[in-house]
Design an enzyme around this catalytic site. Structure first.
Site, PDB file in Angstrom:
ATOM      1  N   ALA A   1      16.169   8.902  34.991  1.00 30.26           N
ATOM      2  CA  ALA A   1      16.308   8.213  36.278  1.00 30.26           C
ATOM      3  C   ALA A   1      16.831   6.791  36.148  1.00 30.26           C
ATOM      4  O   ALA A   1      17.226   6.179  37.137  1.00 30.26           O
ATOM      5  CB  ALA A   1      14.958   8.199  37.004  1.00 30.26           C
ATOM      6  N   GLY A   2      16.847   6.275  34.926  1.00 28.65           N
ATOM      7  CA  GLY A   2      17.185   4.863  34.713  1.00 28.65           C
ATOM      8  C   GLY A   2      18.598   4.509  35.144  1.00 28.65           C
ATOM      9  O   GLY A   2      19.458   5.378  35.329  1.00 28.65           O
TER      10      GLY A   2
ATOM     11  N   ARG B   1      23.930  -1.390  31.846  1.00 29.51           N
ATOM     12  CA  ARG B   1      24.676  -2.043  30.760  1.00 29.51           C
ATOM     13  C   ARG B   1      25.934  -1.269  30.355  1.00 29.51           C
ATOM     14  O   ARG B   1      26.779  -1.777  29.640  1.00 29.51           O
ATOM     15  CB  ARG B   1      23.761  -2.258  29.541  1.00 29.51           C
ATOM     16  CG  ARG B   1      22.898  -3.503  29.690  1.00 29.51           C
ATOM     17  CD  ARG B   1      21.916  -3.633  28.550  1.00 29.51           C
ATOM     18  NE  ARG B   1      20.784  -2.728  28.715  1.00 29.51           N
ATOM     19  CZ  ARG B   1      19.902  -2.457  27.761  1.00 29.51           C
ATOM     20  NH1 ARG B   1      20.031  -2.995  26.564  1.00 29.51           N
ATOM     21  NH2 ARG B   1      18.891  -1.629  27.988  1.00 29.51           N
TER      22      ARG B   1
ATOM     23  N   GLN C   1      12.879  10.384  41.196  1.00 23.20           N
ATOM     24  CA  GLN C   1      12.159   9.109  41.177  1.00 23.20           C
ATOM     25  C   GLN C   1      13.044   8.123  41.941  1.00 23.20           C
ATOM     26  O   GLN C   1      14.091   7.715  41.447  1.00 23.20           O
ATOM     27  CB  GLN C   1      11.948   8.625  39.733  1.00 23.20           C
ATOM     28  CG  GLN C   1      11.114   7.347  39.662  1.00 23.20           C
ATOM     29  CD  GLN C   1      11.173   6.675  38.295  1.00 23.20           C
ATOM     30  OE1 GLN C   1      12.139   6.832  37.546  1.00 23.20           O
ATOM     31  NE2 GLN C   1      10.141   5.908  37.980  1.00 23.20           N
TER      32      GLN C   1
ATOM     33  N   GLY D   1       9.014   2.274  36.347  1.00 29.96           N
ATOM     34  CA  GLY D   1       8.511   2.332  34.982  1.00 29.96           C
ATOM     35  C   GLY D   1       8.403   3.752  34.458  1.00 29.96           C
ATOM     36  O   GLY D   1       8.446   4.727  35.220  1.00 29.96           O
TER      37      GLY D   1
ATOM     38  N   ASN E   1       7.996   2.672  18.841  1.00 27.59           N
ATOM     39  CA  ASN E   1       7.798   3.829  19.711  1.00 27.59           C
ATOM     40  C   ASN E   1       9.167   4.380  20.103  1.00 27.59           C
ATOM     41  O   ASN E   1       9.987   3.679  20.685  1.00 27.59           O
ATOM     42  CB  ASN E   1       7.040   3.358  20.965  1.00 27.59           C
ATOM     43  CG  ASN E   1       6.998   4.422  22.049  1.00 27.59           C
ATOM     44  OD1 ASN E   1       7.088   5.612  21.763  1.00 27.59           O
ATOM     45  ND2 ASN E   1       6.843   3.974  23.293  1.00 27.59           N
TER      46      ASN E   1
ATOM     47  N   LYS F   1      54.322  26.859  28.314  1.00 24.23           N
ATOM     48  CA  LYS F   1      53.264  26.918  29.335  1.00 24.23           C
ATOM     49  C   LYS F   1      53.210  28.333  29.843  1.00 24.23           C
ATOM     50  O   LYS F   1      54.268  28.903  30.158  1.00 24.23           O
ATOM     51  CB  LYS F   1      53.600  25.961  30.486  1.00 24.23           C
ATOM     52  CG  LYS F   1      52.503  25.825  31.504  1.00 24.23           C
ATOM     53  CD  LYS F   1      53.021  25.708  32.927  1.00 24.23           C
ATOM     54  CE  LYS F   1      53.463  27.043  33.472  1.00 24.23           C
ATOM     55  NZ  LYS F   1      53.862  27.021  34.883  1.00 24.23           N
TER      56      LYS F   1
ATOM     57  N   ALA G   1      75.589  32.117  23.719  1.00 28.38           N
ATOM     58  CA  ALA G   1      75.203  30.700  23.754  1.00 28.38           C
ATOM     59  C   ALA G   1      75.799  30.027  24.984  1.00 28.38           C
ATOM     60  O   ALA G   1      76.896  30.354  25.423  1.00 28.38           O
ATOM     61  CB  ALA G   1      75.684  30.005  22.490  1.00 28.38           C
TER      62      ALA G   1
HETATM   63  C1  UD1 Z   1      10.618   2.362  26.406  1.00 30.37           C
HETATM   64  C2  UD1 Z   1       9.180   2.246  25.918  1.00 30.37           C
HETATM   65  C3  UD1 Z   1       9.182   1.552  24.559  1.00 30.37           C
HETATM   66  C4  UD1 Z   1      10.038   2.310  23.578  1.00 30.37           C
HETATM   67  C5  UD1 Z   1      11.458   2.507  24.159  1.00 30.37           C
HETATM   68  C6  UD1 Z   1      12.246   3.430  23.278  1.00 30.37           C
HETATM   69  C7  UD1 Z   1       7.768   2.044  27.888  1.00 30.37           C
HETATM   70  C8  UD1 Z   1       7.014   1.119  28.754  1.00 30.37           C
HETATM   71  N1  UD1 Z   1       8.419   1.503  26.865  1.00 30.37           N
HETATM   72  O1  UD1 Z   1      11.086   1.047  26.588  1.00 30.37           O
HETATM   73  O2  UD1 Z   1       7.868   1.461  24.047  1.00 30.37           O
HETATM   74  O3  UD1 Z   1      10.116   1.647  22.353  1.00 30.37           O
HETATM   75  O4  UD1 Z   1      11.383   3.096  25.466  1.00 30.37           O
HETATM   76  O5  UD1 Z   1      13.558   3.509  23.740  1.00 30.37           O
HETATM   77  O6  UD1 Z   1       7.755   3.237  28.124  1.00 30.37           O
HETATM   78  N2  UD1 Z   1      13.178   5.627  32.978  1.00 30.37           N
HETATM   79  C9  UD1 Z   1      13.069   6.281  34.170  1.00 30.37           C
HETATM   80  N3  UD1 Z   1      12.436   5.662  35.210  1.00 30.37           N
HETATM   81  C10 UD1 Z   1      11.913   4.428  35.103  1.00 30.37           C
HETATM   82  C11 UD1 Z   1      12.031   3.751  33.874  1.00 30.37           C
HETATM   83  C12 UD1 Z   1      12.664   4.378  32.827  1.00 30.37           C
HETATM   84  O7  UD1 Z   1      13.545   7.407  34.305  1.00 30.37           O
HETATM   85  O8  UD1 Z   1      11.346   3.946  36.082  1.00 30.37           O
HETATM   86  C13 UD1 Z   1      13.847   6.291  31.855  1.00 30.37           C
HETATM   87  C14 UD1 Z   1      15.156   5.612  31.504  1.00 30.37           C
HETATM   88  O9  UD1 Z   1      16.228   6.261  32.150  1.00 30.37           O
HETATM   89  C15 UD1 Z   1      15.225   5.793  30.004  1.00 30.37           C
HETATM   90  C16 UD1 Z   1      13.772   5.891  29.565  1.00 30.37           C
HETATM   91  O10 UD1 Z   1      13.044   6.196  30.727  1.00 30.37           O
HETATM   92  O11 UD1 Z   1      15.871   6.998  29.642  1.00 30.37           O
HETATM   93  C17 UD1 Z   1      13.296   4.605  28.919  1.00 30.37           C
HETATM   94  O12 UD1 Z   1      13.400   3.569  29.841  1.00 30.37           O
HETATM   95  P1  UD1 Z   1      13.767   2.101  29.398  1.00 30.37           P
HETATM   96  O13 UD1 Z   1      13.709   1.227  30.575  1.00 30.37           O
HETATM   97  O14 UD1 Z   1      14.994   2.124  28.581  1.00 30.37           O
HETATM   98  O15 UD1 Z   1      12.504   1.768  28.476  1.00 30.37           O
HETATM   99  P2  UD1 Z   1      12.422   0.632  27.406  1.00 30.37           P
HETATM  100  O16 UD1 Z   1      12.133  -0.637  28.100  1.00 30.37           O
HETATM  101  O17 UD1 Z   1      13.566   0.695  26.496  1.00 30.37           O
END
Ligand code: UD1
Ligand code: CA
Length: 492
Positions: free
Chosen positions: A19-20, A24, A84, A89, A180, A361, A433
């Site tokens: 969902a992110g 970037r 979402q 988060g 993690n 083709k 030809a």
């Molecule tokens: C997260 C972890 C971190 C870990 C890292 C690894 C948490 C709080 N932190 O951090 O410990 O080391 O991943 O890459 O979990 N996403 C959603 N919805 C949201 C937020 C995120 O779908 O509301 C998805 C994003 O699309 C992504 C993944 O979850 O694929 C991780 O989200 P991101 O914001 O990149 O987490 P980090 O801050 O990198």
């Protein structure tokens, strides 16, 4: 470490977070649809998840979700999506994913959609470790040289007691290099209770999935970590620099795997092979070869230099040199190029030839037929052993309609001819030809369609007396060159 169990019972569910925002990437295309080795990142995530044979495969979508969902629909009919709306988060995202899984019990795996090198087998090992140790939660971790930005694995007497985000970490915690990955297995009931306990009491004001680890530890539930040696499998892609690095690593792995299976690469660094390409033993790839889509190359075939093939099937022992081809078939022992352009629907038979500066083709060119030089062959059916002379044009388009041309078995089309479709040149027929053929040439017939030659004697001396041509003519003995006479005698 316990050996991975490869005969795992299926898991209850896999929740893939997708969902992110991917801001970037600076792209109108969803980050997850950007490609690694010819396939969108999202496809890898779904394949890895599917390797666990889950009862439920849920992808949590949010940003640019129309694009993401459209692609997901093409990937699998088994998966479902959960929305979402606001990215509050990772904990919130998982809660959204679980909304449709009420009553589901057992193991729930959480993964990310932007970790393309994560292998299905690695997820299976994670589940095996989780089950083997009867954990409530098992987190996949890695040791990295620069842990900046990642959540750190906090241990006490070796046992995992929590995960702390980079921005919430103390100076001392920041020096921890075990990170993690964001990939976990949870017991379903524990996960639900853990999610219910989450607060937004952190630097970002988000619901952190990671806090469930401490939640379990505090309740004396078993928390485990599974350290993965192959760090690439835990790496995400956030920008185009990371995307390029991921592609490079993926290419390295694909190339190494094919070389170990008996493929020669003269210059691996300039060779690019999509993940779904299939190569046989003793294939030779010269520098500058790009093999895309579902391209397959048969045993002993030689490709390149400087050749791009997308969804092309190349038969054994064929040679394809400096060629660009898509959606085409090249038969066994056939030769193509240099400088050939094979467009969709080109089917070249065994031992056939498509030569230099030839564009094709929708052309079926049968076994042993040859189009050696400078030709355009569109909407054509060319039978066995036919020979198409240099400069021949299959005029398939009259500005309104596309029409077909047939050239029969062993027919011979002389150089610089135009075959105006629809037209049929019969078996064993010859086209003189320079002909513009608008009517059928029946089998065994010679078709001539050009103006007769007229020589105007003494024209140069009269019209251009001072020219170098006039001087050369005056010097000449006026005889036909012996080589031409010889050829003529041979022909007669
Ligand atoms: C997260 C972890 C971190 C870990 C890292 C690894 C948490 C709080 N932190 O951090 O410990 O080391 O991943 O890459 O979990 N996403 C959603 N919805 C949201 C937020 C995120 O779908 O509301 C998805 C994003 O699309 C992504 C993944 O979850 O694929 C991780 O989200 P991101 O914001 O990149 O987490 P980090 O801050 O990198
Ligand atoms: Ca991330």
């Amino acid at each position: 470490m316990s050996a991975p169990d490869n005969d795992l019972a299926q898991v209850a569910a896999v929740v893939v977070l997708a969902a992110g925002g991917g801001t970037r990437m600076k792209s109108k295309t969803s980050k997850l649809l950007h490609e690694v080795a010819g396939k969108p990142m999202l496809s890898y995530a779904v394949s890895a998840a599917a390797a666990l044979d889950p009862e439920h495969l849920v992808v949590v979508v949010g940003h640019q979700r129309e694009q993401v969902v459209e692609h997901l629909e093409r990937l699998s009919e088994q998966l479902t999506t959960a929305v979402q709306d606001q990215q509050l988060g990772t904990g919130h995202a998982v809660a959204c994913g679980l909304a449709g899984l009420e009553g589901v019990e057992g193991d729930i795996v959480v993964t990310y959609a932007d970790v393309p090198l994560l292998a299905g087998d690695t997820l299976r090992q994670l589940v095996a470790v989780h089950r083997g140790r009867h954990n409530a939660v098992t987190v996949m971790t890695a040791r990295v040289a620069d842990p900046t930005g990642y959540g750190r694995i906090v241990r006490e007497n070796d046992a995992v007691i929590g995960i702390v985000e980079d921005r919430d970490a103390t100076e001392e915690q920041r020096s921890i290099t075990e990170i993690n990955s964001g990939i976990y297995v949870f017991d379903a009931a524990t996960l639900r209770e853990g999610l219910a306990s989450l607060t937004t009491d952190n630097d970002q004001g988000e619901m952190y999935l990671t806090d469930i680890v401490k939640f379990c530890h505090d309740r004396s539930q078993k928390v485990g970590a599974h350290l993965v040696e192959d760090v690439w499998q835990t790496e995400g892609v956030n920008d185009r620099i990371q995307l390029a690095r991921m592609n490079q690593e993926m290419q390295r792995r694909i190339r190494d795997a094919w070389m170990l299976k008996g493929v020669t690469m003269v210059d691996p660094a300039s060779t690019f092979i999509d993940v779904d390409v299939d190569l046989a033993q003793d294939v030779v790839l010269h520098p500058g070869v790009i093999l895309q889509g579902a391209t397959t190359i048969g045993e002993g075939a030689i490709i390149g230099p400087s050749t791009t093939l997308m969804d092309v099937e190349v038969g054994a022992n064929a040679e394809v040199i400096r060629t660009h081809g898509s959606f085409a078939v090249i038969g066994e022992g056939a030769t193509v190029g240099p400088f050939a352009y094979l467009r969709p629907g080109t089917i070249l038979g065994a031992n056939g030839k498509i030569g230099t500066f030839v564009e094709t083709k929708n052309a079926q060119i049968a076994d042993g037929a040859k189009v050696p030089h400078l030709a355009y062959v569109g909407d054509a059916i060319i039978d066995e052993q036919a020979n198409i002379g240099a400069g021949t044009i299959f005029a398939n388009y009259d500005g309104v309609h596309k029409s077909k041309t047939h050239v029969g078995k062993a027919a011979f089309v002389g150089s610089n001819s135009v075959l105006v479709a629809p037209v049929d040149v019969g078996a064993g027929a010859l086209v003189a030809a320079g002909s513009t053929i608008t009517d059928d040439v029946p089998a065994g017939t010679l078709g001539v369609a050009r103006g007769r030659q007229r020589n105007v004697e003494g024209w140069v001396a009269k019209a251009r007396p001072e020219s170098k041509q006039a001087a050369a003519a005056a010097e000449s003995d006026g005889n036909v060159h012996p080589a031409v006479i010889e050829s003529r005698e041979k022909k007669a």
